[in-house]
Design a protein around this motif. Structure first.
Motif, short mmCIF file in Angstrom:
data_model
loop_
_atom_site.label_atom_id
_atom_site.label_comp_id
_atom_site.label_asym_id
_atom_site.label_seq_id
_atom_site.Cartn_x
_atom_site.Cartn_y
_atom_site.Cartn_z
N PRO A 47 55.30 16.21 -3.52
CA PRO A 47 54.97 14.79 -3.36
C PRO A 47 54.36 14.22 -4.65
O PRO A 47 53.64 14.91 -5.36
CB PRO A 47 53.96 14.78 -2.22
CG PRO A 47 53.54 16.18 -1.99
CD PRO A 47 54.49 17.09 -2.69
N LEU A 48 54.68 12.95 -4.91
CA LEU A 48 54.11 12.27 -6.08
C LEU A 48 52.69 11.81 -5.76
O LEU A 48 52.31 11.71 -4.60
CB LEU A 48 54.97 11.07 -6.47
CG LEU A 48 56.40 11.39 -6.89
CD1 LEU A 48 57.15 10.11 -7.22
CD2 LEU A 48 56.42 12.33 -8.09
N ARG A 49 51.94 11.50 -6.82
CA ARG A 49 50.57 11.01 -6.65
C ARG A 49 50.58 9.80 -5.71
O ARG A 49 51.40 8.90 -5.83
CB ARG A 49 50.01 10.56 -8.00
CG ARG A 49 49.61 11.69 -8.90
CD ARG A 49 48.81 11.16 -10.08
NE ARG A 49 49.62 10.32 -10.97
CZ ARG A 49 49.24 9.12 -11.42
NH1 ARG A 49 48.11 8.59 -11.03
NH2 ARG A 49 50.00 8.43 -12.24
N LEU A 50 49.64 9.79 -4.78
CA LEU A 50 49.59 8.73 -3.78
C LEU A 50 49.26 7.37 -4.38
O LEU A 50 49.75 6.34 -3.94
CB LEU A 50 48.55 9.08 -2.70
CG LEU A 50 49.12 9.67 -1.42
CD1 LEU A 50 48.00 10.00 -0.46
CD2 LEU A 50 50.10 8.71 -0.76
N ASN A 51 48.43 7.39 -5.41
CA ASN A 51 47.98 6.10 -5.96
C ASN A 51 48.88 5.60 -7.07
O ASN A 51 48.54 4.65 -7.76
CB ASN A 51 46.53 6.22 -6.44
CG ASN A 51 46.39 7.30 -7.51
OD1 ASN A 51 47.33 8.06 -7.76
ND2 ASN A 51 45.22 7.36 -8.14
#
Lengths: 408, 229
Positions: B194-198
């Motif tokens: 998963p990519l960074r949430l922010n």
């Protein structure tokens, strides 16, 4: 009550003064070569037509063993010209049972795991009360004096049999064609008694085209002078030509253009050139004639009239304000609906309509359409995909009901 | 260059977590509450449904391909043969807690209607799809000048069932158009991580090879919160 002899068959024979081949016919109705449960005058069976049948009897077969918890019972519902002899040699024809590919030890409906029951339908001619049974009022066969029957009646009779056998909830009800209609009726009438339902190659109502085909068949029977207004058993005749023509016409509807072409093409039967006569020059003609002739050996013409009529009258939604989904409202039964690509008698859209209604009722439903050129009859034939689906569906139902996993 | 591109693009599809479960399936499954009723639209051979049922979910599936259906039914799953574009209309409102569209959006004829039906039938919708805005696809098209053919998207443009590709940004616009609120979102890179949430939208759109979104109806109530951007 169970297994007690009915009126002596010799006496019946003498009363009717029938020809020997018909004494056999009446004998199979009265003294079937299968298990039978008889209900006396104190236990009448009430039909949708408002008439009570008494005495009343149900002929059936069972395979396998009912487990102590009574949770492994599977009811098979037979089609129009089927009977209770699902997986044993047929007592009249000597041929294998009609669903031996599906039902038996190690088969998809595994008689080593499940207790399989199949009853002859009410109105039939293999031992459950029908038009060839003896009317107690006259001591003669009912003939056209027999009241009209419905698919609901067939299912109610099966419920009476299950009560007699002490089986509350069935693990599954399975059947194709008219058998599938009974499966749907079971799920609608007795949802609390059906854990899983397997309606195959069927519909919630008989289409106009199907009623039309049935009418042709009935007219063929009734046009035979030997039908004698349905009194052929009394008069010692048999409408075998009419019934054979009815069967020939119906048989075409069970196949498909592709299957007929694959099996017969335009090939000649035992000859190299046309005879310029109306002999059975073509293989397909010879095949149909054979189908017609063998059918009349084992089936009663009046039963054929009554049972085709029962299918014509079947319209499940009509009993639920015309909304099919209401027939399955709140159902907890798990369904597996199966159709065949080349079935033009009960085409896939009919099955899809069942699925849509079940979806609308939020039922747990599986639906598979199997690719085959064998037409409506495919449900009786060797279809590996059908077997895999039925086996998988039943195993998951059995697991959900807490039966031990299958030995592999 | 192109050969290497193709290999890299396959990785997200091949990305599997512990026990051999597909990572995108795990992401979808994590968005679904235990004990809920789920409809998986375009369920294939039922791999995701099985995962969900192992997690105590009452799962149903619709699948277009006959082989997929028959395989699923033989496994004991409640799968029906049907078409997302035509058969969703038969389902009543609020029949399910979740309606899932896993890697199927791009194969529907009318993605907007399918999404609208999903939000009508289910109280929530989960949609996962390949992001056509991923930088490798952009570069492949820019430099190679051809529609990408990979193990993840293995068909040539003229015989692919995938007829409605979109980017993450495009999908966000569709959600806006049908009145869907994005409650949760996960973008996976080419390795299934998963990519960074922010990260900002443009970053997701460029580096997310697949995206998974949990949607609710905007008029469904104030409980959902749009992902902060």
């Amino acid at each position: 009550m169970l297994g007690s002899p009915g009126p002596g068959s010799q006496m019946v024979e003498a009363q009717l003064n029938v020809k020997p081949d018909f004494s056999a016919r009446v004998q199979e109705s009265e003294q079937p070569r299968s298990q039978v449960v008889r209900f006396g005058p104190e236990q009448p069976f009430r039909l949708d037509a408002g008439v009570e049948l008494a005495p009343f009897q149900i002929a059936y077969q069972t395979y396998g063993t009912l487990n102590p918890e009574r949770t492994n019972a599977v009811l098979i519902c037979h089609a129009l010209t089927g009977d209770q002899h699902v997986a044993n040699t047929h007592p009249v024809t000597g041929k294998p049972g009609w669903w031996e590919t599906m039902v038996g030890p190690g088969r998809p409906i595994d008689t080593e795991r499940y207790f399989v029951i199949c009853a002859n339908v009410v109105g039939g001619c293999m031992g459950t009360t029908g038009p060839s049974s003896i009317d107690p009022a006259s001591g003669l066969p009912y003939g056209l004096g027999f009241p009209g029957v419905t698919v609901r009646d067939m299912v109610r009779a099966q419920a009476v049999l299950l009560d007699h056998l002490g089986i509350g909830m069935l693990l599954a009800v399975a059947g194709g064609s008219m058998g599938g209609m009974q499966v749907l009726q079971w799920a609608a009438s007795y949802p609390e008694r059906v854990f899983a339902a397997l309606p195959i190659a069927t519909a919630t109502r008989h289409s106009a085209q199907n009623i039309a085909f049935h009418e042709v068949g009935r007219q063929a029977v009734m046009a035979d002078p030997d039908w004698r207004q349905g009194r052929y058993l009394l008069e010692g005749t048999s409408p075998r030509r009419g019934l054979a023509v009815a069967r020939m016409g119906a048989h075409i509807t069970y196949l498909s253009d592709a299957a007929l072409h694959r099996k017969f093409g335009r090939r000649f039967q035992d000859r190299d050139n046309p005879t310029f006569s109306f002999d059975a020059d073509f293989q397909v003609e010879s095949y149909l004639r054979h189908q017609g002739i063998t059918f009349v050996e084992r089936f009663d013409a009046n039963s054929y009239l009554y049972l085709t009529r029962a299918m014509d009258y079947f319209d499940l939604a009509a009993d639920y304000d015309g909304v099919l989904a209401n027939a399955f409202k709140g159902t907890k039964t798990r369904f597996c609906v199966i159709s065949f690509t080349s079935d033009w008698l009960f085409p896939t859209p009919e099955s899809r309509a069942i699925v849509h209604a079940l979806n609308a009722a939020a039922a747990r439903v599986s639906f598979a359409e199997i690719d085959t050129d064998k037409g409506h009859d495919a449900f009786l034939l060797d279809e590996p995909e059908l077997f895999a689906i039925v086996r998988g569906f039943l195993e998951s139902a059995a697991a959900a009901r807490g039966l031990a996993a299958a030995r592999r | 260059m192109l050969a290497r591109l193709k290999r890299d693009l396959t990785m997200a599809e091949a990305a599997r977590g512990p026990g051999g479960t597909r990572v995108d399936h795990l992401v979808v499954a994590q968005m679904v509450e235990r004990g809920s009723r789920v409809l998986d639209v375009g369920c294939g051979d039922g791999e995701l449904l099985r995962l969900l049922e192992q997690r105590g979910v009452d799962g149903r599936g619709i699948e277009l391909s006959r082989e997929g259906v028959n395989e699923g039914v033989a496994k004991g799953l409640a799968v029906v043969q049907g078409d997302a574009d035509t058969d969703l209309a038969a389902y009543p409102d609020d029949a399910f807690d979740y309606v899932i569209l896993s890697q199927t959006l791009q194969a529907t004829r009318r993605p907007r209607e399918v999404l609208e039906h999903m939000l009508r039938i289910g109280r929530r919708a989960v949609v996962s799809f390949p992001n056509f805005g991923h930088w490798r696809i952009r570069i492949g098209l820019l430099l190679g000048g051809r529609m990408p053919v990979t193990a993840n998207l293995p068909d040539t443009w003229y015989d692919t069932p995938n007829i409605h590709f979109c980017t993450i940004k495009d999908f966000r616009d569709l959600c806006e158009a049908v009145g869907a609120r994005m409650e949760k979102g996960v973008a996976l890179n080419a390795w299934g991580a998963p990519l960074r949430l922010n990260a900002p939208w443009w970053f997701w759109n460029l580096f997310g090879e697949q995206a998974v979104f949990l949607l609710t109806r905007k008029n469904a109530g104030p409980n959902g919160r749009t992902r902060a951007r």
